[in-house]
Write a protein that holds these residues in place. Structure first.
Motif: not given
Ligand SMILES: CC(C)(COP(=O)(O)OP(=O)(O)OC[C@H]1O[C@@H](n2cnc3c(N)ncnc32)[C@H](O)[C@@H]1OP(=O)(O)O)[C@@H](O)C(=O)NCCC(=O)NCCS
Length: 164
Positions: A87-89, A94-97, A99-100, A132
């Motif tokens: 998954l890629y956001i 980022h950090r808006r829920g 990815g979850k 995550l």
């Molecule tokens: C990893 C990724 C998918 C997370 O997506 P996101 O939408 O930013 O994450 P969410 O807001 O849904 O976060 C859900 C939980 O994940 C964890 N989390 C997400 N980002 C985090 C961060 N920067 N540091 C610590 N924990 C984190 C936390 O537990 C968070 O819950 P909380 O916000 O209530 O504390 C996103 O950062 C991304 O796309 N990164 C680049 C691509 C990547 O790494 N993909 C995965 C390859 S398999």
């Protein structure tokens, strides 16, 4: 987030999927790919994802801001009920829920499709992704050391498992 919706990917959003992914290709160790995929390569990737291996997108106010996929974990037939998840956001969302939300939907679809295990292969330095997945119940099952080399440094690859 009330204006967030998740739906199956369609060919008209493949360019956006590729653009979101390209940011990680060029700027992150989230993927070990180092050169962007062309739109033609992305189209082939999408076509290879049959019904057992969905690609989904998250739309915020009608704009695609993230995507996720289930892919075969391994080509051998006996691995058929194990999938690898990605998954890629978009970097501005980022950090808006989101990815979850995508991961919840991927796990639901994996279960509904009869899969048994979901694998995430994550670079050891990718704390957001590791956090995550661990928060969603994935468990680390193995770490390969220094199997990747990107941006002039060696990278560990962590395998995490989710039991459906
Ligand atoms: C990893 C990724 C998918 C997370 O997506 P996101 O939408 O930013 O994450 P969410 O807001 O849904 O976060 C859900 C939980 O994940 C964890 N989390 C997400 N980002 C985090 C961060 N920067 N540091 C610590 N924990 C984190 C936390 O537990 C968070 O819950 P909380 O916000 O209530 O504390 C996103 O950062 C991304 O796309 N990164 C680049 C691509 C990547 O790494 N993909 C995965 C390859 S398999």
């Amino acid at each position: 987030m009330t204006n967030l919706s998740i739906r199956p990917a369609t060919t008209d959003v493949l360019n956006t999927i590729n653009a979101i992914y390209t940011h990680s290709v060029l700027h992150s160790t989230a993927t070990y790919q180092t050169e962007p995929s062309t739109d033609a390569e992305r189209a082939l990737w999408f076509a290879a994802h049959g019904p057992q291996h969905p690609v989904i997108v998250a739309e915020l106010d009608g704009r695609v801001v993230g995507w996720g996929s289930l892919s075969p974990f391994h080509a051998r037939a006996a691995f058929a009920r194990t999938v690898e998840e990605s998954l890629y956001i978009h970097q501005d969302f980022h950090r808006r829920g989101i990815g979850k939300a995508i991961l919840v939907e991927l796990l639901k679809r994996a279960k509904d499709l009869g899969h048994h295990r979901v694998i995430a292969a994550i670079s050891g330095d990718q704390e957001p992704s590791l956090a995550l997945h661990e928060s969603m119940g994935f468990t680390e099952r193995g770490r390969l050391t220094e199997v990747g080399f990107k941006f002039d440094r060696w990278l560990d690859l962590v395998y995490l498992e989710y039991r459906l």
